[in-house]
Design an enzyme around this catalytic site. Structure first.
Site, PDB file in Angstrom:
ATOM      1  CB  SER A  95      -8.368   1.125   5.911  1.00 42.32           C
ATOM      2  OG  SER A  95      -9.120   2.313   5.984  1.00 42.32           O
TER       3      SER A  95
ATOM      4  CE  LYS B 191      -3.738   2.179   2.674  1.00 48.98           C
ATOM      5  NZ  LYS B 191      -4.636   2.044   3.853  1.00 48.98           N
TER       6      LYS B 191
ATOM      7  CB  SER C 229      -7.920   3.877   2.941  1.00 49.75           C
ATOM      8  OG  SER C 229      -7.065   3.288   3.912  1.00 49.75           O
TER       9      SER C 229
END
Length: 512
Positions: free
Chosen positions: A181, A82, A157
């Site tokens: 997330s 990420k 996210s």
């Protein structure tokens, strides 16, 4: 139509490791195949940064270690990170224009540990700006598309991470979970994902959103794959002030203490070797109210019934402050974000406006240009609740409520149940743009995950079915444990995945 990466032909991480050891495939072949698949699936917008030279250099090093007999447990396994983790040699933007072009001089601890274990990174994955969002629509670099239905959001996210794993572009990915997330995108993309106990995985090198809430966690197709990753990622880190020192194991040459094998693995082995007969599954009545979509409720109920068939006992529990977790979180998290993001002013680093008058105008314009709307919204909320006139009324009250929410979970675990299960999200994935005119609608999507984050508990998402009008949007089952109970959660998920195949299903097409 895009091809799956080569690693899918060998199964999970353990099978892939065996294939690499037997020379049935090389790390370079896996890496090149992953790069090709990522390029072919570029319409998903899952990747933000790819550098084939860096990736293939790591793959060659993994092949050399395999040949020399010095390979780590993840040598040659293709993963991706990420874009909230800083990475030496790769750009790190946190999905924001504010950090466009930023190159970190060091690796985050999670990145470092996975690299030490031999994992090969294919690149950096798209995410909501500064990890603020539930649909991965807040990225400055465009939304990520859900591989199961490219008109749908992947969740956020960590949407790029979930999409890349679901599309089988990588064997696994890293994510961060502040209010859901990791779990929410894992659920909406039909993959497995876990948020460990707060403090068990180092936050060093994660671009901060809410420091008392942020926690790194892995995403992968199965719970067994998650265990492989968590075993490497977990452990005390003196560079992280919130890292827990209550760890078993021996310090390595860098002074860090690994607790993964001695804790998560041991818990997994212990729970996995015991029958489920008598296991008490707490089912919160607050998780099955009017806001839960019927298709999600049906899939979760079927999963609970499967656990009952395996011998577990379903018991009702109450988490009375479930809905109050939303206002508590959206006071505490924005307050911490307001403080953490104050450093981005265009003076020392971050985007700097091209035209300005004095220093104040330079800072104001730089922040106005660099931050997106959702980030600005949360900074304003955080600044307001931390202001002198409202600190006691909002921030302190939210912290008191946070303690009460944690106590609700502890009462349930104290004598009523061993684990808690329920939905991850109240609905399947929404279409991209559905909540554009009502940003608070995304906030409500985390109603079942926020309480866990506020309490700092471990929880995971496991694929348990599909819903939506066309029946092809995934549903996730949330399994919540007490502190340091990651091993049990993963073992229970594995038992479920031994008798179901939801985690083995992959989208046929990733056309955008």
């Amino acid at each position: 139509m895009t091809q799956s990466a080569l690693h899918t032909e060998f199964g999970g991480i353990a099978a892939l490791r065996d294939a690499l050891a037997r020379r049935q495939v090389s790390a370079v072949e896996l890496a090149q195949s992953g790069l090709d698949a990522a390029q072919a699936a570029s319409g998903l917008n899952a990747f933000l940064h790819i550098d084939p030279d860096l990736t293939l250099a790591q793959a060659r090093a993994a092949d050399a270690a395999l040949a020399a007999g010095t390979a780590g447990p993840l040598a040659g396994i293709p993963i991706a990170h990420k874009d909230a983790f800083v990475t030496r040699g790769w750009r790190t933007t946190a999905g924001s224009k504010m950090l466009a072009g930023y190159a970190s001089p060091f690796d985050a601890t999670v990145v470092e540990r996975l690299a030490e274990a031999g994992a090969v990174s294919l690149g950096k994955l798209n995410c909501d700006e500064f990890a603020m969002g539930s649909g991965n629509e807040n990225s400055a670099y465009g939304p990520v598309r859900n591989p199961w239905d490219t008109q749908a959001v992947p969740g956020g996210s960590s949407g790029g991470s979930a999409a890349a794993v679901a599309a089988r572009l990588v064997a696994a990915a890293t994510g961060t979970d502040t209010g859901g997330s990791v779990r929410q995108p894992a659920a909406l993309c039909g993959v497995s994902g876990i948020k460990p106990t707060y403090g068990t995985v180092s936050r060093y090198g994660i671009i901060a959103f809410g420091s008392s809430l942020d926690q790194a966690g892995p995403l992968a197709p199965s719970s067994r794959d998650l265990l492989e990753l968590l075993d490497v990622m977990t452990g005390f880190d003196p560079r992280d002030a919130t890292s827990l020192q209550a760890c078993d194991g021996q310090a390595n040459e860098s002074g860090r203490v690994r607790r993964g094998h001695d804790a998560a693995q041991a818990g997994y082995d212990a729970a996995g070797s015991q029958p489920l007969k008598g296991l008490r599954i707490g089912v919160p009545q607050e998780y099955f109210g009017a806001g839960l979509a019927p298709d999600v409720a049906a899939a979760v109920e079927a999963a609970l019934a499967q656990f009952e068939q395996l011998g577990a006992v379903r018991v009702p529990v109450s988490l009375p402050r479930t809905e109050l977790a939303i206002p508590a979180y959206y006071v505490i998290a924005p307050a911490e974000a307001s403080s953490n993001l104050a450093r981005y002013d265009g003076v020392r680093y971050g985007h700097r406006a091209a035209q300005y008058g004095d220093l104040n105008e330079m800072i104001s314009r730089s922040r106005a240009e660099g931050f997106g709307d959702e980030v600005k919204r949360r900074i304003l909320i955080g600044t307001y609740v931390l202001s002198h006139g409202y600190y006691d009324a909002y921030y302190l009250q939210a912290q008191r409520l946070r303690r009460l929410i944690a106590q609700d979970f502890q009462r349930a675990f104290a004598g009523q149940c061993d684990v808690i299960m329920g939905p991850v999200s109240p609905t399947v994935a929404k279409n991209i743009g559905d909540n554009r005119d009502d940003p608070t609608a995304d906030w409500l999507a985390d109603v079942y995950t926020l309480g866990v984050s506020l309490a700092g508990l471990p929880a995971m998402s496991v694929p348990c079915g599909f819903g939506g009008q066309d029946g092809r949007r995934p549903v996730g089952l949330q399994i919540i444990g007490n502190y340091f109970d990651e091993g049990r959660l993963l073992a229970l998920a594995d038992r479920y995945q031994q008798v179901t195949d939801w985690h083995q299903r992959a989208p046929v097409s990733q056309d955008a």
